[in-house]
Write an enzyme that holds these catalytic residues in place. Structure first.
Site, PDB file in Angstrom:
ATOM      1  N   HIS A 308      -2.824  62.126  14.653  1.00  0.00           N
ATOM      2  CA  HIS A 308      -3.391  62.709  15.854  1.00  0.00           C
ATOM      3  C   HIS A 308      -3.789  61.596  16.794  1.00  0.00           C
ATOM      4  O   HIS A 308      -4.251  60.546  16.350  1.00  0.00           O
ATOM      5  CB  HIS A 308      -4.624  63.577  15.518  1.00  0.00           C
ATOM      6  CG  HIS A 308      -4.958  64.524  16.611  1.00  0.00           C
ATOM      7  ND1 HIS A 308      -5.721  64.157  17.693  1.00  0.00           N
ATOM      8  CD2 HIS A 308      -4.592  65.808  16.817  1.00  0.00           C
ATOM      9  CE1 HIS A 308      -5.825  65.193  18.508  1.00  0.00           C
ATOM     10  NE2 HIS A 308      -5.146  66.205  18.010  1.00  0.00           N
ATOM     11  N   ASP A 365      -2.255  71.658  12.595  1.00  0.00           N
ATOM     12  CA  ASP A 365      -0.982  72.376  12.576  1.00  0.00           C
ATOM     13  C   ASP A 365      -0.280  72.313  11.235  1.00  0.00           C
ATOM     14  O   ASP A 365       0.651  73.083  10.980  1.00  0.00           O
ATOM     15  CB  ASP A 365      -0.064  71.852  13.678  1.00  0.00           C
ATOM     16  CG  ASP A 365      -0.544  72.339  15.020  1.00  0.00           C
ATOM     17  OD1 ASP A 365      -1.103  73.445  15.056  1.00  0.00           O
ATOM     18  OD2 ASP A 365      -0.395  71.627  16.008  1.00  0.00           O
TER      19      ASP A 365
HETATM   20  N1  CMC Z   1       4.793  60.325  10.528  1.00  0.00           N
HETATM   21  C1  CMC Z   1       5.107  59.022  10.324  1.00  0.00           C
HETATM   22  N2  CMC Z   1       4.610  58.002  11.072  1.00  0.00           N
HETATM   23  C2  CMC Z   1       3.765  58.311  12.059  1.00  0.00           C
HETATM   24  C3  CMC Z   1       3.393  59.643  12.325  1.00  0.00           C
HETATM   25  C4  CMC Z   1       3.936  60.678  11.510  1.00  0.00           C
HETATM   26  N3  CMC Z   1       3.614  61.958  11.746  1.00  0.00           N
HETATM   27  N4  CMC Z   1       2.530  59.675  13.363  1.00  0.00           N
HETATM   28  C5  CMC Z   1       2.359  58.409  13.732  1.00  0.00           C
HETATM   29  N5  CMC Z   1       3.102  57.576  12.952  1.00  0.00           N
HETATM   30  C6  CMC Z   1       3.121  56.101  12.999  1.00  0.00           C
HETATM   31  C7  CMC Z   1       3.918  55.587  14.188  1.00  0.00           C
HETATM   32  O1  CMC Z   1       5.276  55.367  13.862  1.00  0.00           O
HETATM   33  C8  CMC Z   1       3.174  54.316  14.502  1.00  0.00           C
HETATM   34  O2  CMC Z   1       3.536  53.330  13.569  1.00  0.00           O
HETATM   35  P1  CMC Z   1       3.568  51.753  13.993  1.00  0.00           P
HETATM   36  O3  CMC Z   1       2.158  51.419  14.365  1.00  0.00           O
HETATM   37  O4  CMC Z   1       4.062  51.064  12.776  1.00  0.00           O
HETATM   38  O5  CMC Z   1       4.518  51.679  15.155  1.00  0.00           O
HETATM   39  C9  CMC Z   1       1.717  54.659  14.222  1.00  0.00           C
HETATM   40  O6  CMC Z   1       1.775  55.691  13.223  1.00  0.00           O
HETATM   41  C10 CMC Z   1       0.965  55.161  15.448  1.00  0.00           C
HETATM   42  O7  CMC Z   1       1.704  56.241  16.009  1.00  0.00           O
HETATM   43  P2  CMC Z   1       1.715  56.622  17.543  1.00  0.00           P
HETATM   44  O8  CMC Z   1       2.942  57.422  17.833  1.00  0.00           O
HETATM   45  O9  CMC Z   1       1.490  55.380  18.358  1.00  0.00           O
HETATM   46  O10 CMC Z   1       0.418  57.527  17.613  1.00  0.00           O
HETATM   47  P3  CMC Z   1       0.049  58.501  18.793  1.00  0.00           P
HETATM   48  O11 CMC Z   1      -1.433  58.595  18.810  1.00  0.00           O
HETATM   49  O12 CMC Z   1       0.742  58.116  20.057  1.00  0.00           O
HETATM   50  O13 CMC Z   1       0.708  59.891  18.332  1.00  0.00           O
HETATM   51  C11 CMC Z   1       1.021  62.036  17.416  1.00  0.00           C
HETATM   52  C12 CMC Z   1       0.007  60.959  17.843  1.00  0.00           C
HETATM   53  C13 CMC Z   1       0.283  63.310  17.048  1.00  0.00           C
HETATM   54  C14 CMC Z   1       1.980  62.366  18.608  1.00  0.00           C
HETATM   55  C15 CMC Z   1       1.842  61.501  16.217  1.00  0.00           C
HETATM   56  O14 CMC Z   1       0.989  61.178  15.153  1.00  0.00           O
HETATM   57  C16 CMC Z   1       2.950  62.462  15.770  1.00  0.00           C
HETATM   58  O15 CMC Z   1       4.048  62.423  16.301  1.00  0.00           O
HETATM   59  N6  CMC Z   1       2.622  63.377  14.779  1.00  0.00           N
HETATM   60  C17 CMC Z   1       3.551  64.367  14.345  1.00  0.00           C
HETATM   61  C18 CMC Z   1       3.532  65.543  15.329  1.00  0.00           C
HETATM   62  C19 CMC Z   1       2.271  66.388  15.177  1.00  0.00           C
HETATM   63  O16 CMC Z   1       1.877  66.763  14.077  1.00  0.00           O
HETATM   64  N7  CMC Z   1       1.671  66.750  16.353  1.00  0.00           N
HETATM   65  C20 CMC Z   1       0.525  67.658  16.386  1.00  0.00           C
HETATM   66  C21 CMC Z   1      -0.722  67.028  16.884  1.00  0.00           C
HETATM   67  S1  CMC Z   1      -2.147  68.058  16.543  1.00  0.00           S
HETATM   68  C22 CMC Z   1      -1.950  69.431  17.490  1.00  0.00           C
HETATM   69  C23 CMC Z   1      -2.269  69.201  18.941  1.00  0.00           C
HETATM   70  O17 CMC Z   1      -3.401  68.797  19.251  1.00  0.00           O
HETATM   71  O18 CMC Z   1      -1.383  69.460  19.756  1.00  0.00           O
END
Ligand code: CMC
Length: 430
Positions: A308, A365
């Site tokens: 998240h 989710d």
């Molecule tokens: N699976 C594997 N690796 C992940 C995941 C995941 N679900 N989420 C983040 N990472 C890794 C990412 O590759 C990165 O690694 P590194 O630092 O080595 O490059 C690190 O963790 C940080 O990720 P980020 O993409 O920079 O984090 P963010 O804060 O921009 O993204 C997120 C947050 C929710 C978009 C992301 O965690 C994700 O894509 N999760 C899966 C989709 C999901 O479940 N979304 C629902 C969010 S909750 C409902 C809502 O509020 O809408």
């Protein structure tokens, strides 16, 4: 309120500026950069708004490190235990919990705005039968502006309130109509003798030929999910509603834009993506492979329902809903092999250093999709369910935005990386 300041100086131009630091009621102090550009010619660069507060808001507070979520100061755990979705909607919109009389008036008003204009049915009929319900919902909600002209004057407080009530009332009716259209069932009118969630379940599943018998846990679980999804401060869809709202657009257009933003798999589309992922993993013995794949950056695969932007320890909504998830499955006597996959995945990811180091925990989710599946809500309706709940938050933010004294059109700037100025070359000479 400003109690200290930060100094920004540009060594290239020797220009400097003292920027006030603002304090909210709780939460991190915030640098007010409003005069930065004027005084120094500089912009700030913050893709994804990692360090940027886009507005002042008194609605929802999140402490991502401590796993805290509060609506109007009330902890989500207390609201989940004692309140109901409609009361939470009132709280978000109005700032305080309603008295018994205020609640009864609000409930009566919402209940009596649940019907949709009959002409909307022809609009619905224009969609292909296999249209995604989010596509239909987005279009249908945007079209409300063409039907309810008496609530489009955004300078009139009563019209704003009426639009907010209408949206909370009609989104479930329209959502259910979209679903029924997609499966070829006749439309079902909202029944006023039912509560908000039970009414929605009836509109979804009741057929003219026999009465619908719902297990009590169904409406209870739905109500809980709606409470947990009702608001989440400046998330992508709410920020979209506010950005569109900042232009003076009508409330129905703003909420339609919010629905579009919610649709993406990184936001509200995640609950649908979780189920797709669990189906793809298939069986609990394949979980290890899936975890390895999620860690491989070249695979392009992420664990849906994990991680998240704000919660970096745990998602308090996930803790609440995990319990309800088990209650629903027990009470409905559902044994779903996908739940075994989900539980194994949760366990594997929680002890894997990759996920621990990056603070990736199951989010709301991860569990909501499993509950919806147990309630027989079809997968493509999952994000629609999120939209029904989040409508309460969207309208609350839109109402707040419309009484903000220093409101401005949202108009970010950019770091230009294109070509410098060049002269047009005639097509024959290129
Ligand atoms: N699976 C594997 N690796 C992940 C995941 C995941 N679900 N989420 C983040 N990472 C890794 C990412 O590759 C990165 O690694 P590194 O630092 O080595 O490059 C690190 O963790 C940080 O990720 P980020 O993409 O920079 O984090 P963010 O804060 O921009 O993204 C997120 C947050 C929710 C978009 C992301 O965690 C994700 O894509 N999760 C899966 C989709 C999901 O479940 N979304 C629902 C969010 S909750 C409902 C809502 O509020 O809408």
């Amino acid at each position: 309120m400003s109690n200290h300041s930060v100094q920004v100086s540009d060594s290239a131009t020797n220009k400097s500026v003292s920027l006030p630091v603002l304090s909210g009621t709780i939460g991190p102090a915030t640098i007010d950069i409003g005069k930065l550009h004027k005084e120094t010619g500089l912009f700030t660069y913050d893709p994804g708004f990692m360090s940027t507060a886009s507005c002042r808001s008194a609605i929802t507070y999140i402490d991502g490190d401590a796993g805290v979520l509060m609506y109007r100061g009330y902890p989500i755990e207390q609201l989940a235990k004692h309140s109901n979705f409609l009361e939470v909607a009132y709280l978000l919109m109005n700032g305080d919990l309603p008295s018994a009389q205020q609640f009864s008036t609000f409930e009566h008003e919402v209940t009596h705005h649940t019907m949709m204009h009959e002409a909307l049915k022809s609009f619905l009929g224009g969609f292909r039968h296999d249209a995604h319900p989010m596509a239909m919902l987005c279009g249908m909600i945007g079209s409300l502006a063409a039907f309810y002209h008496d609530s489009l004057d955004i300078d009139d407080a009563e019209q704003r309130r009426l639009a907010a009530v209408r949206l909370i009332a009609k989104v479930p009716t329209i959502a259910a109509a979209c679903y029924r259209y997609s499966i070829g069932w006749p439309n079902r009118y909202p029944r006023n003798n039912l509560d908000y969630c039970t009414r929605f379940l009836h509109m979804m599943f009741e057929v003219p030929s026999e009465p619908l018998v719902l297990p009590p846990v169904a409406a209870k679980a739905l109500d809980l999910l709606f409470i947990l999804h009702a608001d989440h401060e400046q998330n992508a869809s709410t920020s979209t509603v506010r950005l569109v709202g900042s232009t003076g657009a009508n409330p129905y257009a703003c909420v339609a834009a919010g629905i579009a933003a919610l649709w993406g798999p990184a936001h509200g589309g995640a609950n649908e993506a979780v189920l797709q992922m669990l189906n793809e993993i298939g069986t609990a013995d394949q979980v290890g492979k899936a975890v390895e794949k999620a860690k491989d950056k070249n695979s392009g695969f992420r664990l849906m329902g994990f991680g998240h932007r704000v919660y970096k320890n745990f998602d308090p909504r996930a803790t609440i809903i995990r319990e309800m998830c088990h209650q629903v499955l027990n009470e409905l006597g559902v044994h779903d092999p996908l739940l075994d996959v989900a539980m194994k995945l949760e366990e594997a990811a929680l002890k894997d250093p990759y996920f621990i180091e990056r603070k990736l925990y199951p989010n709301v989710d991860f569990y909501s999709g499993i509950i919806y599946k147990a309630l027989k809500i079809p997968t493509e309706m999952f994000t629609v369910m999120f939209a029904i709940a989040r409508t309460a938050g969207w309208v609350a933010h839109w109402l707040e935005q419309n009484v903000t004294p220093d409101a401005k059109i949202g108009r970010p700037r950019q770091l230009y990386t294109g070509s410098p100025a060049r002269d047009y070359v005639d097509i024959a000479k290129r």
